[in-house]
Design an enzyme around this catalytic site. Structure first.
Site, PDB file in Angstrom:
ATOM      1  N   ASN A  49       0.848  -1.197   0.000  1.00 47.90           N
ATOM      2  CA  ASN A  49       0.000   0.000   0.000  1.00 47.90           C
ATOM      3  C   ASN A  49       0.881   1.245   0.000  1.00 47.90           C
ATOM      4  OD1 ASN A  49       0.508   0.839   2.849  1.00 47.90           O
ATOM      5  ND2 ASN A  49      -0.420  -1.162   3.246  1.00 47.90           N
ATOM      6  N   LYS A  72       8.604 -17.338  -9.982  1.00 48.84           N
ATOM      7  CA  LYS A  72       7.929 -16.202 -10.602  1.00 48.84           C
ATOM      8  C   LYS A  72       6.756 -16.684 -11.477  1.00 48.84           C
ATOM      9  CE  LYS A  72       8.708 -12.287 -13.602  1.00 48.84           C
ATOM     10  NZ  LYS A  72       9.542 -11.693 -14.621  1.00 48.84           N
TER      11      LYS A  72
END
Ligand code: PMT
Length: 402
Positions: free
Chosen positions: A210, A291
């Site tokens: 955030n 990934k």
């Protein structure tokens, strides 16, 4: 501003770092302080009194017998005028003189005559700094209540690498603020402050995060330390913020569960918790080991709920005072009041993070304090430092009533 209208005497001695005194004086003035400089004769070889006069906005004292009419018996006038006395950079010579009680020039005489707190920032060659004579002088002065900033390590002007650099002006200013503003409001109290955002991994290269910069929480940690508390700062990701002066410890964490583990481990013995961190409510249910490769047009990530750290603290609350935040974009007071009750808090700081000048990133915030008896204190936009200091004052008042 913490240094608004404070009187700072800045002593400058003859070292290569003397040029940094200009930046120190400039930053002090930007923060509202009045600055008067005293330079040793040797300091004038490195930076001119004219430069310091222009930057400080005041005459500069060099000679014992100079004629600055506004200083009546000059060294005594300056000594009495000071709220804080700073020597930066301080050579081995001035440290030795003060420790030996020698007062033979304007700076050494004035520092001897002052009752203001004295902060000394040594800067010199590593071997000089580590010389037992210099170290003994420092220890002696510390015992008399003089305060020192440990020099930084790095490349020195003499071509060597080691301890002895003058710390950055911002760090010196932080120490000055600390000296000028500290109180005993939270003396003997243990305070946990959380700050910054948590990160929840999706795969080894990506995460959910955030916008929290950590500024609000760091300002609160600083204000709590200034109030004399033993502060544990639990920091998630921040905008690379420096640890405020005077903290007992800073513990960096990554995910919400990491933050919970650290906060829980300090909770039982603490007196006050202030949770300014922006905590992820959900995390990826199965973070990928490798990934995730790009393939389909859309990607669905199953999420699972994180523990609510503050809720858990509220349920286990004994003697502690709990202060939570509410970051909202609508129904700020309504949602804030619900969080205050549900999490069993003593105070809630509600902020509308969509409002201009409030919430994430910036240096200001617009907050409303909510209390369990239904009272509400609506505040104007103000600096996060100022808001932090108000939060500490309110929390200290609640603690005092417990
Ligand atoms: O860091 P800055 O850039 O300066 O920004 C400041 C800020 C906007 C982050 C700060 O002012 C703020 O509002 N912090 C709280 C952010 C938040 O997570 O609010 P919330 O309403 O989602 O959570 C309510 C309270 O519960 C908060 O005290 C939070 O720390 C806590 N919480 C939330 C979720 C969770 N899983 N555990 C928690 O402990």
């Amino acid at each position: 501003m913490l240094l608004e209208n404070k009187n700072v005497v800045l002593g400058i001695t003859g070292g290569i770092a003397a040029f940094k005194a200009a930046e120190i004086a400039s930053q002090l003035r930007k923060r509202g302080a009045h600055v008067k400089c005293i330079m040793t004769q040797h300091a004038t070889e490195f930076i001119t009194p004219l430069t310091m006069r222009e930057i400080s906005g005041n005459p500069v004292a060099v000679s014992m017998f100079g004629d600055i009419p506004e200083f009546n018996v000059e060294h005594i006038a300056l000594a009495q005028w000071a709220d804080v006395f700073v020597i930066a950079p301080a050579t081995a010579n001035i440290i030795g003189k003060i420790a030996g009680g020698i007062a033979d020039d304007m700076l050494s005489t004035t520092v001897m005559a002052t009752k203001a707190p004295v902060l000394i920032a040594p800067a010199m060659n590593t071997n000089m700094y580590l010389n037992p004579i210099v170290q003994d002088n420092i220890h002696k002065l510390e015992q008399y209540g003089y305060e020192f900033i440990t020099p930084a390590s790095g490349h020195l002007a003499c071509g060597t690498t080691g301890i002895g650099r003058l710390p950055e002006p911002a760090e010196i200013i932080d120490h000055i603020e600390w000296i000028v503003c500290r109180t005993n409001l939270l003396k003997g109290k243990k305070v946990i402050v959380t700050a910054g955002g948590t990160r929840e991994p999706i795969d080894p290269v990506r995460f959910i995060g955030n916008h929290s910069s950590g500024r609000m929480g760091f300002a609160i940690a600083k204000a709590a330390a200034f109030a004399g508390a033993e502060v544990t700062l639990v920091a998630g990701t921040t905008d690379n913020l420096k640890t405020p002066v005077g903290l007992a410890r800073r513990i960096d964490v990554g995910s919400t569960r990491d933050m919970k583990e650290v906060v829980d481990s300090y909770y039982d013995t603490c007196d006050l918790v202030i949770k300014a961190a922006a905590v992820a409510d959900y995390r990826s249910a199965h973070p990928a080991e490798n990934k995730i490769k790009k393939s389909d047009e859309t990607l669905t990530l199953p999420m699972t709920k994180n523990p609510d750290i503050l809720l858990g603290l509220g349920q286990r609350k004994k003697h502690q005072v709990l202060v939570g935040f509410a970051a909202e974009t609508t129904h700020v007071l309504e949602y804030g009041a619900a969080k205050l009750k549900k999490k069993n808090l003593d105070m809630l700081v509600a902020n509308d993070v969509s409002a201009e000048g409030a919430g994430f990133k910036g240096t200001t915030n617009i907050a409303t304090f909510l209390f369990p008896d239904g009272s509400v204190e609506k505040l104007e936009k103000m600096g996060k430092d100022e808001l932090a200091s108000l939060i500490i004052q309110r929390a200290a008042a609640i603690l005092a009533k417990k």
